[in-house]
Design an enzyme around this catalytic site. Structure first.
Site, PDB file in Angstrom:
ATOM      1  N   TYR A  50       0.873  -1.391   0.089  1.00 43.37           N
ATOM      2  CA  TYR A  50       0.059   0.150  -0.041  1.00 43.37           C
ATOM      3  C   TYR A  50       0.973   1.308   0.128  1.00 43.37           C
ATOM      4  O   TYR A  50       0.663   1.903  -0.879  1.00 43.37           O
ATOM      5  CB  TYR A  50      -0.942  -0.057   1.233  1.00 43.37           C
ATOM      6  CG  TYR A  50      -1.784   1.059   1.253  1.00 43.37           C
ATOM      7  CD1 TYR A  50      -3.301   0.725   0.785  1.00 43.37           C
ATOM      8  CD2 TYR A  50      -1.736   2.324   1.903  1.00 43.37           C
ATOM      9  CE1 TYR A  50      -4.041   1.961   0.591  1.00 43.37           C
ATOM     10  CE2 TYR A  50      -2.713   3.364   1.941  1.00 43.37           C
ATOM     11  CZ  TYR A  50      -3.703   2.940   1.429  1.00 43.37           C
ATOM     12  OH  TYR A  50      -4.887   4.151   1.440  1.00 43.37           O
ATOM     13  N   LYS A  53       0.911   4.167  -2.934  1.00 43.04           N
ATOM     14  CA  LYS A  53       0.490   5.464  -2.706  1.00 43.04           C
ATOM     15  C   LYS A  53       1.702   6.577  -3.044  1.00 43.04           C
ATOM     16  O   LYS A  53       1.401   7.567  -3.322  1.00 43.04           O
ATOM     17  CB  LYS A  53      -0.003   5.657  -1.290  1.00 43.04           C
ATOM     18  CG  LYS A  53      -1.388   4.981  -0.931  1.00 43.04           C
ATOM     19  CD  LYS A  53      -2.455   5.377  -1.835  1.00 43.04           C
ATOM     20  CE  LYS A  53      -3.951   4.798  -1.744  1.00 43.04           C
ATOM     21  NZ  LYS A  53      -4.868   5.319  -2.632  1.00 43.04           N
TER      22      LYS A  53
END
Length: 254
Positions: A158, A162
């Site tokens: 993640y 991002k």
């Protein structure tokens, strides 16, 4: 007339069937925009569209996996065919990882996180740009994350995805600012969205991150994130480009 300049604009919001996306779609519709609700969850997307229509607004839905090119093409074509163009793209759809540390990330977890959280926004941005370029203007708002600003807010997959969204935001802003297209992002901190994170509390990733999570502070509600999205898409932010705006109650300042 609203100072946002969003009245009658054509807006795509991904992940709009719930959470931040739902709140953003409702806010755009409240400003008089016509909204494409794009989500994998058919029931959620249809419910949001019905809510908008019940309030006198205009919304259509596209259901599908936004990491697939055919679905991306359908989303953009729906905006153009239904509303006469595409003025605003909100790349909001995303999924959480298991807070896995690098050595524990499986191929499946890595590939799915990157595909949904980074490749999908790229595909949608690439598909939207020709229509914005034809108009000589447009606004793109990406949902990055606190995890795009630091290494201590999520798992390896993640966090990497991002950080990639931040890079995509800044690169697109520079590449197309002379053509009247603005690209910005919000970086939400902890937000109440109903997403359930599947975390093994005994795993190395969760244990390594635990000491840093106390700095999150108050959780935002989804509408606080949506307000920032709509602002960045609006004429009120006409000279704001390439910004990654933390909406995190000061977490990024700690």
């Amino acid at each position: 007339m609203s100072i946002t300049g969003l009245e009658n604009s054509s807006v795509v919001v991904t992940g709009a069937g719930s959470g931040i996306g739902r709140a953003a779609a409702l806010r755009f519709a409240g400003e008089g925009a016509k909204v494409v609700i794009a989500d994998l969850n058919a029931d959620g997307a249809k419910a949001v569209a019905e809510e908008i229509r019940a309030a006198g607004g205009t919304a259509v839905t596209v259901i599908g996996d936004l990491s697939e090119q055919a679905v991306v093409d359908e989303v953009v074509a729906t905006a153009v065919e239904s509303f006469g163009g595409l003025d605003v793209l909100v790349n909001n759809a995303g999924i959480m990882d298991r807070m896995s540390a690098t050595a524990d990330v499986t191929d499946a977890e890595w590939e799915r996180l990157i595909r949904v959280n980074l490749t999908a926004p790229f595909l949608l941005t690439r598909a939207a740009l020709p229509h914005m370029l034809a108009k000589g203007k447009g606004a793109i708002v990406n949902t990055a994350s606190e995890a795009g600003l630091r290494g201590s807010a999520a798992g390896a997959a993640y966090t990497t995805a991002k950080h990639g969204v931040v890079g995509l935001t800044r690169s697109t802003a520079v590449m197309y600012r002379a053509q009247g297209i603005r690209t910005n992002a919000i970086a939400p901190g902890g937000t109440q969205t109903g997403i359930v994170v599947d975390v093994d509390p005994t795993a190395h990733g969760a244990a390594a991150l635990r000491p840093y999570m106390g700095a999150i502070g108050r959780l935002a509600d989804a509408d606080e994130q949506a307000a920032a999205i709509v602002f960045l898409a609006s004429d009120a932010a006409s000279n704001i480009n390439g910004v990654v705006l933390p909406v995190d109650n000061g977490w990024s300042a700690v």
